[in-house]
Motif scaffolding. Structure first.
Motif, short mmCIF file in Angstrom:
data_model
loop_
_atom_site.label_atom_id
_atom_site.label_comp_id
_atom_site.label_asym_id
_atom_site.label_seq_id
_atom_site.Cartn_x
_atom_site.Cartn_y
_atom_site.Cartn_z
N LEU A 79 0.86 -1.09 0.19
CA LEU A 79 0.02 0.05 -0.15
C LEU A 79 0.91 1.33 -0.11
O LEU A 79 0.31 2.24 -0.58
N LEU A 80 1.97 1.23 0.75
CA LEU A 80 2.82 2.36 0.87
C LEU A 80 4.06 2.06 0.61
O LEU A 80 5.11 2.15 1.77
N PRO A 81 4.83 1.78 -0.66
CA PRO A 81 5.96 1.15 -0.98
C PRO A 81 6.93 2.46 -0.77
O PRO A 81 6.53 3.57 -0.73
N ASP A 82 8.28 2.10 -0.25
CA ASP A 82 9.08 2.92 -0.23
C ASP A 82 10.25 3.07 -1.41
O ASP A 82 10.85 4.13 -1.24
N PRO A 91 5.02 7.83 -4.18
CA PRO A 91 3.77 7.72 -3.68
C PRO A 91 2.50 7.88 -4.60
O PRO A 91 1.66 7.03 -4.21
N ASN A 149 2.09 6.43 -7.38
CA ASN A 149 1.86 5.33 -7.88
C ASN A 149 1.27 4.04 -6.99
O ASN A 149 1.26 3.03 -7.31
N SER A 150 1.29 4.58 -5.45
CA SER A 150 0.65 3.65 -4.60
C SER A 150 -0.80 3.32 -4.81
O SER A 150 -1.67 4.34 -5.23
N TYR A 164 -2.82 3.24 -2.18
CA TYR A 164 -3.28 3.85 -1.09
C TYR A 164 -3.66 5.30 -1.98
O TYR A 164 -4.82 5.98 -1.70
N TYR A 165 -2.76 5.98 -2.59
CA TYR A 165 -2.93 7.48 -3.12
C TYR A 165 -3.96 7.13 -4.44
O TYR A 165 -4.76 7.87 -4.36
#
Length: 91
Positions: free
Chosen positions: A18-21, A25, A27-28, A30-31
């Motif tokens: 959901l929140l890759p580092d 962001p 492309n997540s 969640y966003y």
């Protein structure tokens, strides 16, 4: 490996999806899910492809990312399929 370690590892994997580092962001899931929610707020229900077209007007995303967003929103009880097979916000 203990059962507790497996559960923690599974939860950690879900959070990373959901929140890759390692990606931007925007492309997540969640966003992008926020754009799906925003479109769902406009009308009471949408057919899947109509909703995808509505979302694409605001944010260019692939169909596979769109489906992942719908899956995530369904799991969170934010979106559901009604009896007609259309997608709507949960009340």
């Amino acid at each position: 490996m203990h059962l507790l370690d497996v559960k923690f590892s599974k939860i950690q994997t879900i959070i990373i999806m959901l929140l890759p580092d390692n990606i931007h962001p925007e492309n997540s899931i969640y966003y992008n899910g926020a754009f799906v929610i925003e479109s769902l707020k406009k009308d009471t229900s949408y057919k899947m492809l109509d909703l995808y077209q509505e979302v694409k007007l605001k944010k260019q995303m692939t169909f596979s990312v769109f489906i992942l967003c719908l899956d995530w929103l369904y799991l969170l009880d934010v979106a559901k399929l009604n009896h007609k097979g259309e997608i709507e916000l949960c009340s």
